[in-house]
Write a protein that holds these residues in place. Sequence first.
Motif, PDB file in Angstrom:
ATOM      1  N   VAL A   1     -62.209  68.552  37.209  1.00 33.28           N
ATOM      2  CA  VAL A   1     -62.940  67.351  37.614  1.00 33.28           C
ATOM      3  C   VAL A   1     -63.529  66.530  36.465  1.00 33.28           C
ATOM      4  CG1 VAL A   1     -64.934  66.503  38.937  1.00 33.28           C
ATOM      5  CG2 VAL A   1     -63.470  68.306  39.892  1.00 33.28           C
ATOM      6  N   ALA A   5     -62.656  62.614  36.521  1.00 30.02           N
ATOM      7  CA  ALA A   5     -63.500  61.956  37.522  1.00 30.02           C
ATOM      8  C   ALA A   5     -64.541  61.053  36.877  1.00 30.02           C
ATOM      9  CB  ALA A   5     -64.171  63.002  38.398  1.00 30.02           C
ATOM     10  N   TRP A  43     -64.812  57.163  37.609  1.00 34.78           N
ATOM     11  CA  TRP A  43     -66.089  56.553  37.997  1.00 34.78           C
ATOM     12  C   TRP A  43     -66.435  55.398  37.050  1.00 34.78           C
ATOM     13  CZ3 TRP A  43     -69.573  57.657  41.995  1.00 34.78           C
ATOM     14  CH2 TRP A  43     -70.824  57.015  41.892  1.00 34.78           C
ATOM     15  N   PHE A  74     -58.399  60.313  41.256  1.00 35.50           N
ATOM     16  CA  PHE A  74     -59.817  60.078  41.486  1.00 35.50           C
ATOM     17  C   PHE A  74     -60.110  58.580  41.619  1.00 35.50           C
ATOM     18  CE2 PHE A  74     -60.532  64.317  39.403  1.00 35.50           C
ATOM     19  CZ  PHE A  74     -61.173  64.908  40.489  1.00 35.50           C
ATOM     20  N   GLN A  88     -59.325  57.310  45.102  1.00 33.95           N
ATOM     21  CA  GLN A  88     -60.302  57.739  46.106  1.00 33.95           C
ATOM     22  C   GLN A  88     -61.627  57.003  45.969  1.00 33.95           C
ATOM     23  OE1 GLN A  88     -60.146  62.241  46.917  1.00 33.95           O
ATOM     24  NE2 GLN A  88     -59.106  62.053  44.940  1.00 33.95           N
ATOM     25  N   LEU A  92     -70.810  63.105  41.735  1.00 33.51           N
ATOM     26  CA  LEU A  92     -69.431  63.470  42.061  1.00 33.51           C
ATOM     27  C   LEU A  92     -69.379  64.817  42.778  1.00 33.51           C
ATOM     28  CD1 LEU A  92     -67.808  62.350  38.708  1.00 33.51           C
ATOM     29  CD2 LEU A  92     -67.269  61.390  40.961  1.00 33.51           C
ATOM     30  N   ILE A 125     -64.336  62.873  48.525  1.00 36.14           N
ATOM     31  CA  ILE A 125     -63.232  62.857  47.562  1.00 36.14           C
ATOM     32  C   ILE A 125     -62.797  64.302  47.356  1.00 36.14           C
ATOM     33  CG2 ILE A 125     -64.019  60.757  46.401  1.00 36.14           C
ATOM     34  CD1 ILE A 125     -65.028  62.527  44.106  1.00 36.14           C
ATOM     35  N   VAL A 138     -60.315  67.061  44.578  1.00 36.73           N
ATOM     36  CA  VAL A 138     -59.551  67.258  43.356  1.00 36.73           C
ATOM     37  C   VAL A 138     -58.274  67.998  43.724  1.00 36.73           C
ATOM     38  CG1 VAL A 138     -60.821  69.387  42.818  1.00 36.73           C
ATOM     39  CG2 VAL A 138     -59.548  68.202  41.007  1.00 36.73           C
TER      40      VAL A 138
END
Length: 340
Positions: A148, A152, A156, A183, A186, A295, A304, A306
């Motif tokens: 992640v 992620a 973000w 990611f 999503q 997250l 979300i 992974v």
Amino acid sequence: MNHRPLKPTTATDHSAEPVPDRMRASVIDATGGTDALHILDVPVPSPVLSELLIRVVAAGVNPIDTKTRAGSGLSAAIAAYPATLGFDFSGVVVSAPYEAHPLSPGTEVYGLASFPRTGGSYAEYVVAPSQSLARKPTSLSHVEAAGVPLAALTAWGVVVETARAHEGQRMLIHAGSGGVGHFAVQLAAYFGARVTVTASGRNAAWLRELGAAEVIDYATTRFEDVVADVDVVIDLVGNTADEVGTRSLQVLRPGGLYVLVPTGAWPGYAEAAEAAGLRATSYKVTPDGDVLATLGRLLDSRAIQVYIDSVFDLGDASAAHEAVESGHTRGKTVLRVSDD
């Protein structure tokens, strides 16, 4: 590992368990091919100031790792060899900076190492600043959690903080099935954007499940032939393949935003965008424990998810790099470092 000499402990160590002097790590003695990676016994790092010592259970493998190993990426910043690569990890806090620290010894955490300023996460232990860590999402295994952080946080940063995804926004994401890409799809959909993705045809149904409104098979369709007037392009490819970056400028609305993520993927992007009357920026991931915590809540709530494509043992890091470099992985590749 149990047979290695242990560091003497004192009342100020704040450690959850004895720590050996040395550890197994996957290192490189110089940049090169995937065979440059090999296992070596190296000293266990010592945390300073706000750093924590974490016993690594799993480590994520990212494209920046493979680029660095090959001699680009962050290789110029490596101060000495042998060097331990890796950013992502999930594991257990062994030593905290002080007794009342919120991430006390025994806490399961995930986060980012400060490579290349410190040793990376392809090792049994890693040090990391408090600000780069968060509690591991309870719904995820360590292997899942290790996939992640870097991907992620990057997603973000580009989707939420830079592109400011919102209801009705039209966003095109290239390489949507990769680590950062899945990611980004999503998160963009979560915040209301209408997401179009370029990917291989085999990933189309999966990407629609993740929230993509439209998936364009790059092998059969030129995206500029079917897409126009988008607000934002998140480019996870650049001009390293089929001039994806240059072509992306054609599909943005006047004043639209182009975001380039891969390091060195298109040196002239800023000038080209300015000449076309468009906004443009690159992006570099920022370690942020607060965002990791957010997250984590999204992952635990299943807002979300992974996706882990493959898992390799630490000693097979070279095979993991080969998989990432193939460009055909879905989601993330992870190294299993130790037992949970």
